[in-house]
Structure formats: C-alpha cells, structure tokens
Design an enzyme around this catalytic site. Structure first.
Site, PDB file in Angstrom:
ATOM      1  N   ASP A  86      10.130  -0.826 -48.622  1.00  0.00           N
ATOM      2  CA  ASP A  86      10.387   0.354 -47.785  1.00  0.00           C
ATOM      3  C   ASP A  86      11.851   0.786 -47.827  1.00  0.00           C
ATOM      4  O   ASP A  86      12.188   1.880 -47.344  1.00  0.00           O
ATOM      5  CB  ASP A  86       9.952   0.080 -46.336  1.00  0.00           C
ATOM      6  CG  ASP A  86      10.568  -1.198 -45.795  1.00  0.00           C
ATOM      7  OD1 ASP A  86      11.787  -1.220 -45.573  1.00  0.00           O
ATOM      8  OD2 ASP A  86       9.825  -2.188 -45.614  1.00  0.00           O
ATOM      9  N   ASP A 155      12.579 -10.291 -48.452  1.00  0.00           N
ATOM     10  CA  ASP A 155      11.874  -9.446 -47.478  1.00  0.00           C
ATOM     11  C   ASP A 155      10.452  -9.266 -47.976  1.00  0.00           C
ATOM     12  O   ASP A 155      10.081  -8.209 -48.494  1.00  0.00           O
ATOM     13  CB  ASP A 155      12.598  -8.099 -47.366  1.00  0.00           C
ATOM     14  CG  ASP A 155      11.980  -7.208 -46.297  1.00  0.00           C
ATOM     15  OD1 ASP A 155      11.185  -7.700 -45.486  1.00  0.00           O
ATOM     16  OD2 ASP A 155      12.311  -6.008 -46.286  1.00  0.00           O
ATOM     17  N   SER A 156       9.662 -10.323 -47.819  1.00  0.00           N
ATOM     18  CA  SER A 156       8.322 -10.319 -48.406  1.00  0.00           C
ATOM     19  C   SER A 156       7.267 -10.100 -47.334  1.00  0.00           C
ATOM     20  O   SER A 156       7.533 -10.245 -46.142  1.00  0.00           O
ATOM     21  CB  SER A 156       8.065 -11.672 -49.068  1.00  0.00           C
ATOM     22  OG  SER A 156       8.055 -12.666 -48.072  1.00  0.00           O
ATOM     23  N   THR A 157       6.077  -9.776 -47.788  1.00  0.00           N
ATOM     24  CA  THR A 157       4.918  -9.810 -46.909  1.00  0.00           C
ATOM     25  C   THR A 157       4.639 -11.273 -46.555  1.00  0.00           C
ATOM     26  O   THR A 157       5.154 -12.188 -47.196  1.00  0.00           O
ATOM     27  CB  THR A 157       3.696  -9.230 -47.653  1.00  0.00           C
ATOM     28  OG1 THR A 157       3.790  -9.632 -49.037  1.00  0.00           O
ATOM     29  CG2 THR A 157       3.683  -7.735 -47.631  1.00  0.00           C
ATOM     30  N   ASP A 158       3.823 -11.506 -45.515  1.00  0.00           N
ATOM     31  CA  ASP A 158       3.426 -12.874 -45.178  1.00  0.00           C
ATOM     32  C   ASP A 158       2.731 -13.486 -46.386  1.00  0.00           C
ATOM     33  O   ASP A 158       2.165 -12.760 -47.206  1.00  0.00           O
ATOM     34  CB  ASP A 158       2.478 -12.867 -43.965  1.00  0.00           C
ATOM     35  CG  ASP A 158       3.241 -12.633 -42.668  1.00  0.00           C
ATOM     36  OD1 ASP A 158       4.484 -12.709 -42.689  1.00  0.00           O
ATOM     37  OD2 ASP A 158       2.599 -12.369 -41.645  1.00  0.00           O
ATOM     38  N   PRO A 162       0.493 -12.083 -54.163  1.00  0.00           N
ATOM     39  CA  PRO A 162       1.704 -12.271 -54.976  1.00  0.00           C
ATOM     40  C   PRO A 162       2.904 -12.804 -54.198  1.00  0.00           C
ATOM     41  O   PRO A 162       3.899 -13.213 -54.788  1.00  0.00           O
ATOM     42  CB  PRO A 162       2.002 -10.859 -55.506  1.00  0.00           C
ATOM     43  CG  PRO A 162       1.313  -9.931 -54.580  1.00  0.00           C
ATOM     44  CD  PRO A 162       0.104 -10.656 -54.058  1.00  0.00           C
TER      45      PRO A 162
HETATM   46  N1  SAM Z   1       9.230  -6.436 -43.217  1.00  0.00           N
HETATM   47  C1  SAM Z   1       7.978  -6.775 -43.758  1.00  0.00           C
HETATM   48  C2  SAM Z   1       7.232  -7.884 -43.065  1.00  0.00           C
HETATM   49  O1  SAM Z   1       7.806  -8.941 -42.780  1.00  0.00           O
HETATM   50  O2  SAM Z   1       6.078  -7.697 -42.762  1.00  0.00           O
HETATM   51  C3  SAM Z   1       8.054  -6.896 -45.214  1.00  0.00           C
HETATM   52  C4  SAM Z   1       8.243  -5.517 -45.764  1.00  0.00           C
HETATM   53  S1  SAM Z   1       8.256  -5.245 -47.443  1.00  0.00           S
HETATM   54  C5  SAM Z   1       7.374  -3.742 -47.480  1.00  0.00           C
HETATM   55  C6  SAM Z   1       7.322  -6.504 -48.236  1.00  0.00           C
HETATM   56  C7  SAM Z   1       7.187  -6.209 -49.716  1.00  0.00           C
HETATM   57  O3  SAM Z   1       7.114  -7.416 -50.473  1.00  0.00           O
HETATM   58  C8  SAM Z   1       5.944  -5.405 -50.079  1.00  0.00           C
HETATM   59  O4  SAM Z   1       6.324  -4.112 -50.453  1.00  0.00           O
HETATM   60  C9  SAM Z   1       5.324  -6.197 -51.243  1.00  0.00           C
HETATM   61  O5  SAM Z   1       4.820  -5.367 -52.263  1.00  0.00           O
HETATM   62  C10 SAM Z   1       6.498  -7.032 -51.701  1.00  0.00           C
HETATM   63  N2  SAM Z   1       6.142  -8.238 -52.468  1.00  0.00           N
HETATM   64  C11 SAM Z   1       5.128  -9.102 -52.240  1.00  0.00           C
HETATM   65  N3  SAM Z   1       5.101 -10.063 -53.196  1.00  0.00           N
HETATM   66  C12 SAM Z   1       6.136  -9.794 -54.042  1.00  0.00           C
HETATM   67  C13 SAM Z   1       6.651 -10.417 -55.232  1.00  0.00           C
HETATM   68  N4  SAM Z   1       6.091 -11.524 -55.733  1.00  0.00           N
HETATM   69  N5  SAM Z   1       7.734  -9.865 -55.835  1.00  0.00           N
HETATM   70  C14 SAM Z   1       8.324  -8.755 -55.330  1.00  0.00           C
HETATM   71  N6  SAM Z   1       7.882  -8.119 -54.220  1.00  0.00           N
HETATM   72  C15 SAM Z   1       6.819  -8.634 -53.584  1.00  0.00           C
END
Ligand code: SAM
Length: 280
Positions: A86, A155-158, A162
């Site tokens: 984001d 700053d990843s998803t839970d 991936p």
């Molecule tokens: N603030 C958020 C939360 O804690 O819920 C996280 C926001 S951010 C949008 C999370 C991002 O991590 C997503 O856009 C997702 O596509 C990305 N993501 C997940 N796995 C990943 C990976 N292996 N490499 C790079 N980005 C990744």
C-alpha cells in the site's frame, strides 16, 4: 440489505465494519483484493478477509513500524522494505534523509489498487527518485541480493501463503547477511491477544541470528483487538536505549501524528501480560 466486513481475530472474535461502497473487488494470483468505503475508517484495503490498512488509522501502524528502527540507527541511508504494497510504510521511510529505499512486494495488483483507490496512503512515495519498487518474492530477493542495507522492515500479511517464509529462521539469517554492522530490522509480529505463539516464534527465530531482540506494543484501531506488536532485532544497537529526548530532538519537523519520544519509550516497556509472553 446492509453489508458488513467481518475481520476475524482469535477464535470466536471479529471486528466488523459497515460497507457503504465496494470500490474494488478482484482476485490476484496471490489473494482477493478489496477496497471498501466505511463510515468511521474511510477507505480500507482488505486482502482476503483481513483489513490491511485504512485511510483513518494507517499512520498508527506505519509510523510505529518505520520510526523506532530508523531513529535507533544513527544514519540510516539504505532501507529495505519487504511487502508493504500500500506504500504507507514507504512514505514514512522517505521522511528520513535516506539515499535509497528498495521495496519488494510480491503482488503488483495491491500497489495498483492502492494507487487507484486510496492514493492518499502512499502520497507521492512511489514517484520519489530514492525509491525502487520491485515486484517479486521478498524471500527470494533477500536470499539473492548483493545489496547491503542499514535498516530492513518487513510489512507482510499474517503468515499465510507466500508470506509464511517471511516469519522463518532462514529468512532472518538472510536478512542478517544483507544488514550492515549497525543493521536493524523490524517485523510486524501480530496480536498479543490471539497470536502470542506467533510472537514467540518470531522472537525465537530472530534470536538465532540477532543478539538484540525487542518487541514493542502499540495500537492499530482497525486491526482486531486493536493491540498490535512489532519486533525489532539488531546486531548491536538497542532501541530500548534510545531516550525520549533524543527521539524528540530528531523527530522535530517530521510532522508525525503518532510517534514521539514518549511513545517510543512506552511501546518498548511492555505491560506485565505481554512480558509473560515475551519471556515464555
Ligand atoms: N499492514 C498490513 C498488515 O499487517 O496486515 C500489511 C500490509 S501489506 C499490504 C502486506 C503485503 O505483503 C501484501 O501486499 C502482500 O502481497 C505482501 N507479501 C506477502 N508475501 C510476500 C512475499 N513473500 N514477498 C513480498 N511481499 C509479500
């Protein structure tokens, strides 16, 4: 009929948002991406069924993930962001006098969705000449890059799909390699109410490679349960030794809405219930 978005936390618990408008709803190769409009939080980015960020409270999350490690480092020049599609975290990092920020996000459609429907969250961050956006897997990037960084922010998803490897010991070993002598790292480590095991796992994995590991507690109103943790790890520098006065001196002029010297100190002094988790 009124629609509600239910964001589930622990067993039998959810926070709900009234959906006044669905601005976007699509499936990427990695996840379902929605942007909805809600009365209190404004526009919200939802991945699968989990709130990622909102117009109203994005600063609570992004300031507390970016600034504690960036102010702990004496001169952060090169910063790596993993995830963070984001762009809200990128915007915070660029408030520092950094030379280069590499952001590695796996899903271009998250970046595009935010730029199109909630452009206020990244602001102009993606156009900043100091920023490089790479669309690829963050785990593979860290494994293979010859670049070196002062600060890395995850700053990843839970942990799901991936993002699972982004919480593992092998990833932290690779991050240790790409960080310099004063290198410091911060990762989002979940809810202390229903993800205590995740916090313990992250800390255990980080400790295998970093002598200093500190978990901070903060508030993110749009995340289920509101209380949230970030865990910092470093080779040498200790964020708990940074004084409130030093933070306040360096933060002047940043125009922040959450992070201050007092917040830094408070966040790194966990209440007894969290201390128990951290010591387990
Ligand atoms: N603030 C958020 C939360 O804690 O819920 C996280 C926001 S951010 C949008 C999370 C991002 O991590 C997503 O856009 C997702 O596509 C990305 N993501 C997940 N796995 C990943 C990976 N292996 N490499 C790079 N980005 C990744």
């Amino acid at each position: 009929m009124t629609d509600w978005l239910w964001d589930h936390g622990g067993e039998g618990f959810a926070q709900a948002y009234r959906v006044d408008e669905v601005l976007l709803d699509l499936q990427s190769p990695y996840q379902r991406i929605r942007v909805i409009r809600t009365p209190l939080f404004g526009r919200m980015l939802i991945l699968d069924d989990a709130v990622q960020t909102s117009e109203a409270d994005e600063f609570c999350y992004h300031e507390m993930l970016a600034h504690p490690p960036l102010f702990t480092h004496p001169h952060p020049r090169r910063v790596l962001i993993i995830g963070g599609g984001d762009g809200g975290l990128l915007e915070e990092v660029l408030k520092h006098s950094v030379e280069r920020v590499v952001m590695v996000e796996i899903d271009r459609m998250v970046v595009d969705a935010t730029l199109r429907h909630i452009p206020e969250i990244p602001g102009g961050a993606f156009d900043d000449p100091r920023a490089e956006l790479r669309i690829e897997d963050g785990f593979a990037y860290v494994r293979n890059t010859p670049e070196r960084f002062d600060v890395a922010l995850v700053d990843s998803t839970d942990p799901q799909g991936p993002s699972v490897p982004l919480f593992g010991e092998a990833f932290y070993r690779d991050l240790h390699r790409v960080l310099g002598e004063d290198g410091i790292l911060a990762v989002q480590s979940g809810s202390p109410l229903y993800q205590a095991e995740l916090i313990t796992q992250v800390r255990r994995n980080l400790r295998q490679h970093f002598p200093v590991v500190r978990t901070l507690l903060t508030y993110v109103p749009s995340y289920p349960g509101v209380l949230w943790t970030f865990t910092l790890a470093s080779k040498r520098l200790d964020p708990a030794e940074l004084s409130a006065d030093e933070v306040d001196r360096r933060v002047a002029g940043f125009g922040l809405r959450y992070y201050t010297g007092a917040q830094h100190r408070a966040a790194l002094n966990p209440p007894p219930f969290l201390k128990q988790v951290l010591e387990s």
